[in-house]
Design an enzyme around this catalytic site. Structure first.
Site, short mmCIF file in Angstrom:
data_model
loop_
_atom_site.label_atom_id
_atom_site.label_comp_id
_atom_site.label_asym_id
_atom_site.label_seq_id
_atom_site.Cartn_x
_atom_site.Cartn_y
_atom_site.Cartn_z
N TYR A 57 36.38 -27.31 -34.40
CA TYR A 57 37.14 -26.33 -35.18
C TYR A 57 37.99 -27.09 -36.19
O TYR A 57 38.67 -28.04 -35.81
CB TYR A 57 38.01 -25.49 -34.23
CG TYR A 57 38.42 -24.15 -34.78
CD1 TYR A 57 37.47 -23.17 -35.00
CD2 TYR A 57 39.75 -23.88 -35.07
CE1 TYR A 57 37.85 -21.93 -35.50
CE2 TYR A 57 40.13 -22.63 -35.56
CZ TYR A 57 39.17 -21.67 -35.77
OH TYR A 57 39.54 -20.44 -36.27
N SER A 168 32.20 -6.64 -30.40
CA SER A 168 33.18 -7.73 -30.26
C SER A 168 34.57 -7.10 -30.41
O SER A 168 34.71 -5.95 -30.85
CB SER A 168 32.96 -8.79 -31.34
OG SER A 168 33.37 -8.28 -32.60
N ASP A 191 20.97 -4.72 -27.89
CA ASP A 191 20.45 -3.73 -26.94
C ASP A 191 20.89 -4.13 -25.52
O ASP A 191 21.16 -5.30 -25.26
CB ASP A 191 18.92 -3.69 -27.02
CG ASP A 191 18.38 -2.38 -26.45
OD1 ASP A 191 19.19 -1.54 -26.00
OD2 ASP A 191 17.15 -2.21 -26.46
N VAL A 289 41.19 -15.99 -40.83
CA VAL A 289 42.54 -15.43 -40.73
C VAL A 289 43.59 -16.55 -40.80
O VAL A 289 44.66 -16.37 -41.37
CB VAL A 289 42.66 -14.55 -39.46
CG1 VAL A 289 42.63 -15.34 -38.18
CG2 VAL A 289 43.89 -13.66 -39.52
P1 NDP Z 1 34.24 -11.36 -28.37
O1 NDP Z 1 34.05 -12.33 -27.28
O2 NDP Z 1 35.08 -10.15 -28.19
O3 NDP Z 1 32.82 -10.83 -28.85
C1 NDP Z 1 31.72 -11.62 -29.07
C2 NDP Z 1 30.59 -10.69 -29.50
O4 NDP Z 1 29.50 -11.47 -29.94
C3 NDP Z 1 30.09 -9.76 -28.40
O5 NDP Z 1 30.13 -8.46 -28.88
C4 NDP Z 1 28.66 -10.23 -28.17
O6 NDP Z 1 27.77 -9.19 -28.00
C5 NDP Z 1 28.31 -10.89 -29.48
N1 NDP Z 1 27.32 -11.95 -29.34
C6 NDP Z 1 27.46 -13.11 -28.66
N2 NDP Z 1 26.36 -13.86 -28.80
C7 NDP Z 1 25.50 -13.15 -29.58
C8 NDP Z 1 24.19 -13.39 -30.07
N3 NDP Z 1 23.54 -14.52 -29.80
N4 NDP Z 1 23.62 -12.43 -30.82
C9 NDP Z 1 24.25 -11.29 -31.11
N5 NDP Z 1 25.51 -11.01 -30.67
C10 NDP Z 1 26.12 -11.93 -29.91
O7 NDP Z 1 34.72 -12.21 -29.62
P2 NDP Z 1 35.87 -11.98 -30.69
O8 NDP Z 1 35.89 -10.59 -31.16
O9 NDP Z 1 37.10 -12.61 -30.21
O10 NDP Z 1 35.29 -12.90 -31.87
C11 NDP Z 1 34.05 -12.61 -32.46
C12 NDP Z 1 33.73 -13.69 -33.46
O11 NDP Z 1 34.66 -13.64 -34.50
C13 NDP Z 1 33.79 -15.11 -32.91
O12 NDP Z 1 32.76 -15.87 -33.51
C14 NDP Z 1 35.14 -15.59 -33.37
O13 NDP Z 1 35.23 -16.98 -33.49
C15 NDP Z 1 35.21 -14.91 -34.71
N6 NDP Z 1 36.56 -14.72 -35.23
C16 NDP Z 1 36.81 -15.27 -36.44
C17 NDP Z 1 38.01 -15.10 -37.05
C18 NDP Z 1 38.22 -15.68 -38.39
O14 NDP Z 1 39.34 -15.68 -38.89
N7 NDP Z 1 37.19 -16.19 -39.03
C19 NDP Z 1 39.11 -14.39 -36.39
C20 NDP Z 1 38.72 -13.76 -35.14
C21 NDP Z 1 37.49 -13.97 -34.58
P3 NDP Z 1 27.65 -8.30 -26.67
O15 NDP Z 1 28.66 -7.21 -26.86
O16 NDP Z 1 26.26 -7.81 -26.73
O17 NDP Z 1 27.93 -9.19 -25.51
#
Ligand code: NDP
Length: 356
Positions: A57, A168, A191, A289
């Site tokens: 990171y 997410s 799915d 962010v």
């Molecule tokens: P969560 O852990 O809440 O959610 C992760 C999501 O990713 C889940 O819904 C999961 O799906 C999905 N997922 C995981 N692997 C895959 C895959 N191979 N294919 C498709 N979907 C997948 O995470 P956050 O909401 O905390 O964060 C989500 C993303 O956003 C992260 O990558 C995080 O680093 C990024 N982020 C970036 C920020 C920025 O400022 N750039 C700020 C906040 C977050 P399922 O529901 O099916 O399990």
């Protein structure tokens, strides 16, 4: 004196192998007049915290011996809610019992207590309107959703946006915030056996439509989406997945649309058809962010203010999470470490919040 515990790392690698618990002494009252003594109330385990420990990171704390560790170390975690235990004689804006969050990243929130100065802290209301979980997670997931929907494209009520990672925590916040802004949304989700329940849940939160990755990739299904939007262009795309999921989602964007990439959960690159750039004048940008704190001065504070209003009005629900309890004052180093390791393992299944 207080015995504080912190989850630290002194080298980068797999978090389960790398993190350790370090105990250290803090005075029970600040000695320096500007200092504030804190006890942690809750801290989430976010994907970026894990990426920091892995060393992949770009924003990370420096490794130091400040806490008396043998090796230079850093405390894990960037987000969390703390209760003020005591303040130094020169601190007038905070008092014991107040709720505060770090004003910046790299604070090191996976710890039982902290001693810092008041300029590093942002006060949050603790009059019962915000829950501990809401306050402890306000700066990353809902803040990202809010900023992506409001700072990049001038969206008007009735406009459409599309996002992947709809389930997410960022995606769920975007669904709800989008609804309060009068926006219509399409969320792509993976799915699963209980797809029907997930669709219902997200629709309840305010999603206009929820589609699967298979539907997202089907040309035939594209016609259904055109019917939904009644020919209106989809103006904004939010991408946290990458790979073919994103390529297919981008094809749904309208002329002059903006695509914001903020994550890469599939670990696959962003690949976009050339035609989208030439014939649809697509703008594709990144969103971070953390960078916005510097890039758009005041954005962090104004976003938090707006989110507090949304939480208070009930338009934004608490982040969906599992809680892992740990004691700030009792218990062994092993127990403290085990709680965070459990969180790391479980975080593949959903957001984990360590509560004290
Ligand atoms: P969560 O852990 O809440 O959610 C992760 C999501 O990713 C889940 O819904 C999961 O799906 C999905 N997922 C995981 N692997 C895959 C895959 N191979 N294919 C498709 N979907 C997948 O995470 P956050 O909401 O905390 O964060 C989500 C993303 O956003 C992260 O990558 C995080 O680093 C990024 N982020 C970036 C920020 C920025 O400022 N750039 C700020 C906040 C977050 P399922 O529901 O099916 O399990």
């Amino acid at each position: 004196e207080i015995t504080a515990k912190a989850i630290v790392y002194s080298s980068y690698g797999d978090p389960l192998d790398t993190i350790a618990c370090h105990s250290y002494k803090l005075p029970s009252k600040p000695i320096n007049g500007k200092e504030v003594l804190l006890q942690t109330l809750a801290c989430p385990l976010n994907p970026s915290d894990i990426n920091q420990i892995q060393g992949v990171y770009p924003s990370r704390p420096s490794l130091t011996k400040e806490l008396g560790t043998i090796e230079p170390s850093a405390v894990c975690g960037n987000e969390g809610l703390f209760k003020v235990l005591a303040t130094g004689s020169e601190v007038s804006e905070l008092k014991a019992g107040d709720w505060v969050i770090p004003s910046n990243v790299n604070f090191g929130t996976w710890r039982s207590h902290a001693l810092t100065t008041s300029e590093n802290l942002t006060k949050l209301p603790n009059d019962g309107k915000l829950s501990i979980a809401e306050a402890a997670t306000i700066t990353v997931n809902p803040s990202s959703a809010y900023q992506m929907l409001t700072l990049y494209v001038d969206l008007k009520p009735g406009d459409w946006f599309i996002q992947n990672g709809g389930n997410s925590q960022v995606g769920r916040a975007a669904i709800q915030i989008g609804k309060t802004l009068g926006l219509k949304s399409i969320s792509v989700v993976r799915d699963r056996p209980d797809l029907k329940e997930l669709k219902e849940e997200l629709t309840q939160l305010g999603a206009t439509h929820v589609i699967t990755e298979e539907e997202n990739s089907s040309r035939e299904f594209g016609k259904t989406i055109k019917q939904w939007t009644e020919g209106k262009p989809i103006k904004l795309g939010l991408n946290c997945i990458g790979g073919s999921n994103l390529t297919n989602m981008a094809r749904k964007l309208g002329k002059d649309a903006t695509l914001l990439t903020y994550g890469a959960m599939s670990l696959k690159p962003v690949s976009l058809p050339t035609s989208l750039f030439i014939f649809k004048n697509l703008t594709a940008k990144g969103f971070w962010v953390t960078e916005n704190i510097k890039r758009i001065p005041g954005s962090r504070e104004s976003t938090i203010k707006e989110l507090i209003k949304l939480y208070e009005s009930g338009d934004l629900a608490e982040i969906k999470h599992d809680e892992i309890e740990v004691s700030a004052n009792e218990g062994t180093e092993e127990e403290f470490l085990a709680a965070f390791k459990k969180g790391l393992v479980e975080s593949k299944k959903g957001k984990q919040l360590v509560v004290f």
